[in-house]
Design a protein around this motif. Sequence first.
Motif, PDB file in Angstrom:
ATOM      1  N   GLN A  92      -7.621  -8.408 -17.879  1.00 52.25           N
ATOM      2  CA  GLN A  92      -7.198  -7.425 -16.708  1.00 52.25           C
ATOM      3  C   GLN A  92      -7.470  -7.936 -15.480  1.00 52.25           C
ATOM      4  N   ASN A  93      -8.570  -8.608 -15.196  1.00 52.12           N
ATOM      5  CA  ASN A  93      -9.025  -9.157 -13.835  1.00 52.12           C
ATOM      6  C   ASN A  93      -8.124 -10.177 -13.740  1.00 52.12           C
ATOM      7  N   ARG A  94      -7.987 -11.161 -14.635  1.00 46.69           N
ATOM      8  CA  ARG A  94      -6.937 -12.258 -14.125  1.00 46.69           C
ATOM      9  C   ARG A  94      -5.424 -11.687 -13.889  1.00 46.69           C
ATOM     10  N   ALA A  95      -5.193 -10.638 -14.252  1.00 45.59           N
ATOM     11  CA  ALA A  95      -3.762 -10.055 -14.051  1.00 45.59           C
ATOM     12  C   ALA A  95      -3.696  -9.512 -12.580  1.00 45.59           C
ATOM     13  N   ILE A  96      -4.835  -9.071 -12.234  1.00 41.79           N
ATOM     14  CA  ILE A  96      -4.865  -8.613 -10.450  1.00 41.79           C
ATOM     15  C   ILE A  96      -4.366  -9.894  -9.498  1.00 41.79           C
ATOM     16  N   ARG A  97      -3.648  -9.886  -8.867  1.00 38.72           N
ATOM     17  CA  ARG A  97      -3.174 -10.797  -7.948  1.00 38.72           C
ATOM     18  C   ARG A  97      -3.398 -10.388  -6.466  1.00 38.72           C
ATOM     19  N   TYR A  98      -3.009  -9.245  -6.366  1.00 33.78           N
ATOM     20  CA  TYR A  98      -3.146  -8.745  -4.902  1.00 33.78           C
ATOM     21  C   TYR A  98      -4.236  -7.735  -4.482  1.00 33.78           C
ATOM     22  N   VAL A  99      -4.847  -7.620  -3.409  1.00 35.44           N
ATOM     23  CA  VAL A  99      -5.889  -6.488  -2.867  1.00 35.44           C
ATOM     24  C   VAL A  99      -5.580  -6.114  -1.510  1.00 35.44           C
ATOM     25  N   ASN A 100      -5.985  -5.121  -1.306  1.00 36.59           N
ATOM     26  CA  ASN A 100      -5.953  -4.455   0.062  1.00 36.59           C
ATOM     27  C   ASN A 100      -6.781  -5.381   1.126  1.00 36.59           C
ATOM     28  N   GLY A 101      -6.244  -5.900   2.067  1.00 32.47           N
ATOM     29  CA  GLY A 101      -6.873  -6.843   3.024  1.00 32.47           C
ATOM     30  C   GLY A 101      -6.470  -6.467   4.364  1.00 32.47           C
ATOM     31  N   TYR A 102      -6.481  -7.687   4.981  1.00 36.20           N
ATOM     32  CA  TYR A 102      -6.134  -7.620   6.654  1.00 36.20           C
ATOM     33  C   TYR A 102      -5.286  -8.974   6.689  1.00 36.20           C
ATOM     34  N   ARG A 103      -4.282  -8.703   8.060  1.00 33.83           N
ATOM     35  CA  ARG A 103      -3.689  -9.957   8.357  1.00 33.83           C
ATOM     36  C   ARG A 103      -3.801  -9.515  10.112  1.00 33.83           C
ATOM     37  N   ILE A 104      -3.541 -10.733  10.885  1.00 33.11           N
ATOM     38  CA  ILE A 104      -3.761 -10.627  12.345  1.00 33.11           C
ATOM     39  C   ILE A 104      -1.951 -10.717  12.666  1.00 33.11           C
ATOM     40  N   GLN A 105      -1.506  -9.759  13.304  1.00 37.97           N
ATOM     41  CA  GLN A 105      -0.160  -9.947  13.809  1.00 37.97           C
ATOM     42  C   GLN A 105      -0.144 -10.363  15.048  1.00 37.97           C
ATOM     43  N   ILE A 106       0.348 -11.503  15.240  1.00 38.58           N
ATOM     44  CA  ILE A 106       0.271 -12.233  16.631  1.00 38.58           C
ATOM     45  C   ILE A 106       1.727 -12.264  17.389  1.00 38.58           C
ATOM     46  N   TYR A 107       2.900 -11.810  16.704  1.00 31.08           N
ATOM     47  CA  TYR A 107       4.058 -11.950  17.621  1.00 31.08           C
ATOM     48  C   TYR A 107       4.834 -10.678  17.026  1.00 31.08           C
ATOM     49  N   VAL A 108       5.417  -9.741  18.114  1.00 26.93           N
ATOM     50  CA  VAL A 108       6.583  -8.841  17.688  1.00 26.93           C
ATOM     51  C   VAL A 108       7.518  -9.018  18.954  1.00 26.93           C
ATOM     52  N   GLY A 109       8.603  -9.344  18.485  1.00 30.69           N
ATOM     53  CA  GLY A 109       9.723  -9.446  19.329  1.00 30.69           C
ATOM     54  C   GLY A 109      11.150  -9.608  18.905  1.00 30.69           C
ATOM     55  N   ASN A 110      12.123  -9.828  19.669  1.00 33.71           N
ATOM     56  CA  ASN A 110      13.502  -9.966  19.403  1.00 33.71           C
ATOM     57  C   ASN A 110      13.965 -11.367  19.430  1.00 33.71           C
ATOM     58  N   SER A 134       8.427 -11.872   9.163  1.00 34.34           N
ATOM     59  CA  SER A 134       9.458 -10.977   8.475  1.00 34.34           C
ATOM     60  C   SER A 134      10.225 -10.347   9.541  1.00 34.34           C
ATOM     61  N   TYR A 135      11.523 -10.012   9.238  1.00 31.96           N
ATOM     62  CA  TYR A 135      12.700  -9.446  10.148  1.00 31.96           C
ATOM     63  C   TYR A 135      13.199  -8.230   9.814  1.00 31.96           C
ATOM     64  N   SER A 136      12.897  -7.427  10.512  1.00 36.35           N
ATOM     65  CA  SER A 136      13.684  -5.978  10.438  1.00 36.35           C
ATOM     66  C   SER A 136      14.612  -5.632  11.527  1.00 36.35           C
ATOM     67  N   GLN A 137      15.903  -5.698  11.365  1.00 31.56           N
ATOM     68  CA  GLN A 137      16.747  -5.898  12.697  1.00 31.56           C
ATOM     69  C   GLN A 137      16.447  -4.966  13.697  1.00 31.56           C
ATOM     70  N   PRO A 138      16.214  -5.088  14.861  1.00 33.78           N
ATOM     71  CA  PRO A 138      16.292  -6.741  15.589  1.00 33.78           C
ATOM     72  C   PRO A 138      14.941  -7.219  15.693  1.00 33.78           C
ATOM     73  N   THR A 139      13.873  -6.953  14.962  1.00 36.20           N
ATOM     74  CA  THR A 139      12.488  -7.216  15.356  1.00 36.20           C
ATOM     75  C   THR A 139      11.953  -8.326  14.407  1.00 36.20           C
ATOM     76  N   TYR A 140      11.421  -9.364  14.946  1.00 36.66           N
ATOM     77  CA  TYR A 140      10.542 -10.175  14.184  1.00 36.66           C
ATOM     78  C   TYR A 140       9.110 -10.176  14.526  1.00 36.66           C
ATOM     79  N   ARG A 141       8.541 -10.331  13.414  1.00 38.60           N
ATOM     80  CA  ARG A 141       6.867 -10.129  13.100  1.00 38.60           C
ATOM     81  C   ARG A 141       6.256 -11.270  12.697  1.00 38.60           C
ATOM     82  N   VAL A 142       5.319 -11.805  13.049  1.00 38.48           N
ATOM     83  CA  VAL A 142       4.653 -12.972  12.616  1.00 38.48           C
ATOM     84  C   VAL A 142       3.298 -12.396  12.394  1.00 38.48           C
ATOM     85  N   LYS A 143       2.706 -12.713  11.302  1.00 39.24           N
ATOM     86  CA  LYS A 143       1.491 -12.301  10.610  1.00 39.24           C
ATOM     87  C   LYS A 143       0.836 -13.401   9.931  1.00 39.24           C
ATOM     88  N   VAL A 144      -0.455 -13.699  10.471  1.00 36.85           N
ATOM     89  CA  VAL A 144      -1.244 -14.730  10.013  1.00 36.85           C
ATOM     90  C   VAL A 144      -2.323 -14.372   9.135  1.00 36.85           C
TER      91      VAL A 144
END
Length: 191
Positions: A92-110, A134-144
């Motif tokens: 069961q532990n091997r099947a867990i791939r994702y966890v709630n964590g954090y990312r830094i959003q460095i850019y939001v723009g068109n 990621s792109y959600s019309q018309p906005t680009y987001r860059v997370k690292v």
Amino acid sequence: MLSPTSVRILLLGTLAAILSSCGGKSLIGKSKSTYREDLSKVRPRYTYVEPVTEKYTPAQPSQPSRKPAVKEEPPLHVNKRLEAILDTIAEQNRAIRYVNGYRIQIYVGNVRQEADAAKSFTYQTFPELNAYMSYSQPTYRVKVGDFMYRADAEQYLELVRPQYSTAIILSDRVEIKRSLDVKVSAETKKY
């Protein structure tokens, strides 16, 4: 002046007070006789029986046994069940791939070129961090980054802020394997 009747009452009261103060002990509450009654007829009777204890004496075989002595081993069914449960938990532990964590959003723009520039900045400056656009019309987001702990993300945020002053830390689902790959400490990293 006092009337003769009031003088008599006063004298009688004084006399009563003197006589009461000189009197013997009060009979109320204290008596010289003690209460005596035999209650042994109504009390229950208990008898104590000494428990019988036997001393342990090892059995002496009168005749040698014909069967060879075999050591008895503890039952293995407990160990087998425990191993099965541990294997299930590990699977069961091997099947867990994702966890709630954090990312830094460095850019939001068109502007797509600015989003690509932010992504390439991350690859060049911090090769241990993964960039996500990621792109959600018309906005680009860059997370690292893939950070399991906010403290790790805050260390990298201080290094990114000179280039991207609007960078912020966001909660996100991160891949466990990638978050463990970020081994370079932000304090030792200089760009």
